[in-house]
Design an enzyme around this catalytic site. Structure first.
Site, mmCIF file in Angstrom:
data_model
loop_
_atom_site.group_PDB
_atom_site.id
_atom_site.type_symbol
_atom_site.label_atom_id
_atom_site.label_comp_id
_atom_site.label_asym_id
_atom_site.label_seq_id
_atom_site.Cartn_x
_atom_site.Cartn_y
_atom_site.Cartn_z
ATOM 1 C CG ASP A 1 -4.416 1.835 -39.880
ATOM 2 O OD1 ASP A 1 -3.796 2.911 -39.752
ATOM 3 O OD2 ASP A 1 -4.172 0.822 -39.210
ATOM 4 N N GLY B 1 -2.368 -6.730 -35.689
ATOM 5 C CA GLY B 1 -1.949 -7.852 -34.873
ATOM 6 C C GLY B 1 -0.505 -8.291 -35.054
ATOM 7 C CG ASP C 1 0.116 2.679 -36.621
ATOM 8 O OD1 ASP C 1 -0.332 1.700 -35.990
ATOM 9 O OD2 ASP C 1 -0.385 3.085 -37.673
#
Length: 194
Positions: free
Chosen positions: A12, A122, A150
């Site tokens: 990312d 998270g 994702d």
């Protein structure tokens, strides 16, 4: 990750503008490339990604995924990625319709469906994306393009994602919050093969 059986490494890249967070850039991607032979899938959560595509390819990317929402000239960006000799992907935020890729589907090697709002790890998986996975798979038709999911992917989401048409699952916290990331990769892979 290689020892654990990961197929690729999803990185990312965030700029603090497109999403409210900053992560790694070119030097880190280059350092990762030196440590693994696994394909590097760069998820560019940045504004004006076209300015940096060549730099990320030089740093070692095998696939570049840009956000539909960040690319006013999406087809041009995808063509530029392919001209650089790597695979091209387009990402869709949770509220973005799959119709946004309808006219560029022939330029895609991958569609990344965000199952959280991008910017932070998270987060909790948004189940409303399950039918979106199927819609994207249908939209792509017989093309060999991958459908990736994702965000918040845990063991419980693996089977429904695959059943709806996902071919790649990106897991961050589900892998790295544990003591043995390699074992976590194996658990997720087993869940996909029911």
């Amino acid at each position: 990750m290689e020892a654990g059986g990961a197929d690729q490494i999803h990185i990312d890249v965030m700029d603090g503008r497109f999403v409210p967070n900053i992560t790694m850039g070119l030097p880190i991607v280059s350092a990762i490339r030196k440590r693994t032979r696994l394909p590097l899938d760069l998820h560019l959560m940045i504004v004006e990604p076209e300015k940096y595509l060549a730099d990320f390819v030089r740093a070692g990317a095998d696939l570049l995924t840009v956000h539909v929402e960040a690319c006013p000239h999406l087809q041009r960006s995808l063509a530029q990625i392919r001209e650089l000799g790597v695979k091209a992907g387009a990402a869709l935020n949770p509220a973005t319709s799959p119709s946004a890729i309808e006219y560029v589907r022939d330029d895609l090697d991958l569609v990344l469906i965000m199952s959280v709002n991008p910017g932070f790890g998270g987060q909790t998986f948004i189940p409303a994306v399950y039918p979106k996975i199927r819609e994207v798979r249908t939209l792509l038709g017989a093309r060999s393009a991958d459908v990736s999911v994702d965000g918040g992917v845990t063991r419980e989401h693996v089977r429904p994602c695959v059943e709806h048409g996902a071919t790649i699952l990106v897991a961050g916290s589900a892998v790295f919050d544990g003591v043995d990331p390699g074992a976590r990769v194996k658990e997720l892979r087993q869940a996909a093969q029911w």
